[in-house]
Design an enzyme around this catalytic site. Sequence first.
Site, PDB file in Angstrom:
ATOM      1  N   HIS A 185      -2.857   2.847  -6.004  1.00 58.75           N
ATOM      2  CA  HIS A 185      -3.457   1.514  -5.436  1.00 58.75           C
ATOM      3  C   HIS A 185      -3.611   0.634  -6.676  1.00 58.75           C
ATOM      4  O   HIS A 185      -3.638  -0.793  -6.481  1.00 58.75           O
ATOM      5  CB  HIS A 185      -4.765   1.925  -4.733  1.00 58.75           C
ATOM      6  CG  HIS A 185      -5.192   0.611  -3.709  1.00 58.75           C
ATOM      7  ND1 HIS A 185      -4.483   0.542  -2.774  1.00 58.75           N
ATOM      8  CD2 HIS A 185      -6.242  -0.180  -3.726  1.00 58.75           C
ATOM      9  CE1 HIS A 185      -4.796  -0.506  -2.005  1.00 58.75           C
ATOM     10  NE2 HIS A 185      -6.095  -0.741  -2.508  1.00 58.75           N
ATOM     11  N   TYR A 236      -9.595 -10.930  -6.943  1.00 55.28           N
ATOM     12  CA  TYR A 236      -8.499 -10.691  -8.265  1.00 55.28           C
ATOM     13  C   TYR A 236      -9.084 -11.751  -9.262  1.00 55.28           C
ATOM     14  O   TYR A 236      -8.969 -11.580 -10.388  1.00 55.28           O
ATOM     15  CB  TYR A 236      -7.277 -10.967  -7.774  1.00 55.28           C
ATOM     16  CG  TYR A 236      -6.979  -9.659  -6.826  1.00 55.28           C
ATOM     17  CD1 TYR A 236      -6.773  -8.484  -7.290  1.00 55.28           C
ATOM     18  CD2 TYR A 236      -6.707  -9.718  -5.375  1.00 55.28           C
ATOM     19  CE1 TYR A 236      -6.270  -7.423  -6.577  1.00 55.28           C
ATOM     20  CE2 TYR A 236      -6.138  -8.640  -4.728  1.00 55.28           C
ATOM     21  CZ  TYR A 236      -5.984  -7.466  -5.337  1.00 55.28           C
ATOM     22  OH  TYR A 236      -5.842  -6.387  -4.619  1.00 55.28           O
ATOM     23  N   HIS A 295      -4.065  -9.414   3.357  1.00 55.05           N
ATOM     24  CA  HIS A 295      -5.806  -9.419   3.670  1.00 55.05           C
ATOM     25  C   HIS A 295      -5.971 -10.092   4.543  1.00 55.05           C
ATOM     26  O   HIS A 295      -5.581 -11.485   4.671  1.00 55.05           O
ATOM     27  CB  HIS A 295      -6.323 -10.024   2.230  1.00 55.05           C
ATOM     28  CG  HIS A 295      -6.052  -8.986   1.172  1.00 55.05           C
ATOM     29  ND1 HIS A 295      -6.529  -9.380  -0.299  1.00 55.05           N
ATOM     30  CD2 HIS A 295      -6.017  -7.618   1.038  1.00 55.05           C
ATOM     31  CE1 HIS A 295      -6.322  -8.319  -0.900  1.00 55.05           C
ATOM     32  NE2 HIS A 295      -6.096  -7.232  -0.289  1.00 55.05           N
ATOM     33  N   ARG A 327      -0.773  -1.971  -6.937  1.00 58.61           N
ATOM     34  CA  ARG A 327      -0.977  -3.107  -5.897  1.00 58.61           C
ATOM     35  C   ARG A 327      -1.894  -4.059  -6.533  1.00 58.61           C
ATOM     36  O   ARG A 327      -1.541  -5.249  -6.257  1.00 58.61           O
ATOM     37  CB  ARG A 327      -1.279  -2.453  -4.532  1.00 58.61           C
ATOM     38  CG  ARG A 327      -1.695  -3.507  -3.375  1.00 58.61           C
ATOM     39  CD  ARG A 327      -1.912  -2.807  -2.184  1.00 58.61           C
ATOM     40  NE  ARG A 327      -2.882  -3.451  -1.291  1.00 58.61           N
ATOM     41  CZ  ARG A 327      -2.336  -4.588  -0.281  1.00 58.61           C
ATOM     42  NH1 ARG A 327      -1.305  -4.905  -0.402  1.00 58.61           N
ATOM     43  NH2 ARG A 327      -3.366  -4.980   0.491  1.00 58.61           N
ATOM     44  N   ARG A 368       0.843  -1.054   0.122  1.00 58.77           N
ATOM     45  CA  ARG A 368      -0.026   0.034   0.017  1.00 58.77           C
ATOM     46  C   ARG A 368       0.966   1.156  -0.191  1.00 58.77           C
ATOM     47  O   ARG A 368       2.237   1.289   0.475  1.00 58.77           O
ATOM     48  CB  ARG A 368      -0.886   0.134   1.362  1.00 58.77           C
ATOM     49  CG  ARG A 368      -1.859  -1.424   1.197  1.00 58.77           C
ATOM     50  CD  ARG A 368      -2.547  -1.207   2.600  1.00 58.77           C
ATOM     51  NE  ARG A 368      -3.593  -2.184   2.742  1.00 58.77           N
ATOM     52  CZ  ARG A 368      -3.310  -3.382   3.476  1.00 58.77           C
ATOM     53  NH1 ARG A 368      -2.186  -3.642   4.193  1.00 58.77           N
ATOM     54  NH2 ARG A 368      -4.253  -4.280   3.584  1.00 58.77           N
ATOM     55  N   LYS A 385      -2.584  -3.101   7.804  1.00 59.94           N
ATOM     56  CA  LYS A 385      -3.888  -2.440   8.385  1.00 59.94           C
ATOM     57  C   LYS A 385      -4.115  -3.317   9.447  1.00 59.94           C
ATOM     58  O   LYS A 385      -3.887  -4.298   9.732  1.00 59.94           O
ATOM     59  CB  LYS A 385      -4.845  -2.655   7.393  1.00 59.94           C
ATOM     60  CG  LYS A 385      -4.956  -1.536   6.396  1.00 59.94           C
ATOM     61  CD  LYS A 385      -6.277  -1.616   5.619  1.00 59.94           C
ATOM     62  CE  LYS A 385      -6.427  -0.717   4.429  1.00 59.94           C
ATOM     63  NZ  LYS A 385      -7.635  -0.929   3.842  1.00 59.94           N
TER      64      LYS A 385
END
Length: 306
Positions: free
Chosen positions: A250, A285, A276, A253, A159, A182
């Site tokens: 983004h 994806y 994730h 990524r 990120r 995150k």
Amino acid sequence: MVSPALTAALAAWLDHQKALKGASDNTIKAYQTDVLGFLAFMAQHHGDAQGLGPISKLTISDMRAWMAHERSRGVSARSLARSLSAVKTFYSWLAEREGFEPTAVLSTRAPKFQKKLPRPLAEDAARAMIDTVELQAREPWIAARDTAVVTLLYGCGLRISEALGLTTRDVPLPASLRILGKGGKERIVPVIPAARAAVDAYLRDCPFDLEPNSPIFRGARGGPLYPRAIQQAMAQSRMQLGLPATATPHAMRHSFATHLLNAGGDLRAIQELLGHASLSTTQTYTAVDTARLMEVYNAAHPSADG
């Protein structure tokens, strides 16, 4: 007006989310805005300050009134679904703490919306972006800086906040980086040689003294580099290359993940590389890849629909 008791309860819940759930500052700010807006509406809707007593007796009708109000002022279905999720989480916590029945709020259905799929770049476009971003800078060291950042986004799937958060402790870049993502979630990311070389080239050209444990990427005046500078450089580059507005930091990524998947990468491994929490996030994806295959199929067989 929101009562002091509810204001205090909201503050306690936000502290709980930050301390025990590991929510980021941006998430906490979004939660606060969403829930405060909801509580303020309910106070106005009922014509008095909403304390813990009245708020515990909310009905489905109250919830529908709030949602209708939000939509009438232009809030999108996606944003309203996010706000409702924050409200439900707060309300569930408050109900457990205060001992009331939260079913009316928790059973409220979120508005339906079409999930936006990531928009990756084609492989040649991603490489062209890396090559072109340096042409936007007036000074060689800034050109090297922007190239290094964009290479990290695409080459390591970082990120932008993670790339800009690298400090002098992380350089010279090792074969793999420990990234704090995150929610304080750690992951190990392999560093490709091109990314190491790009960062080394930037560090050689950087005119500022980098203090221990300080950010390596610097703005034009020597302060920490902010995402806006990279976003602008990429915006100029995509105009030169004729790429769509979705060619953002983004998207680099997303491109990293999609190209790995196309090359036969394992979805679980890609999930780990991206950090994730849920495999379902990474599975988008697969949907991207399927959507692109269908475009190719329909172009080759235009009569397939009929």
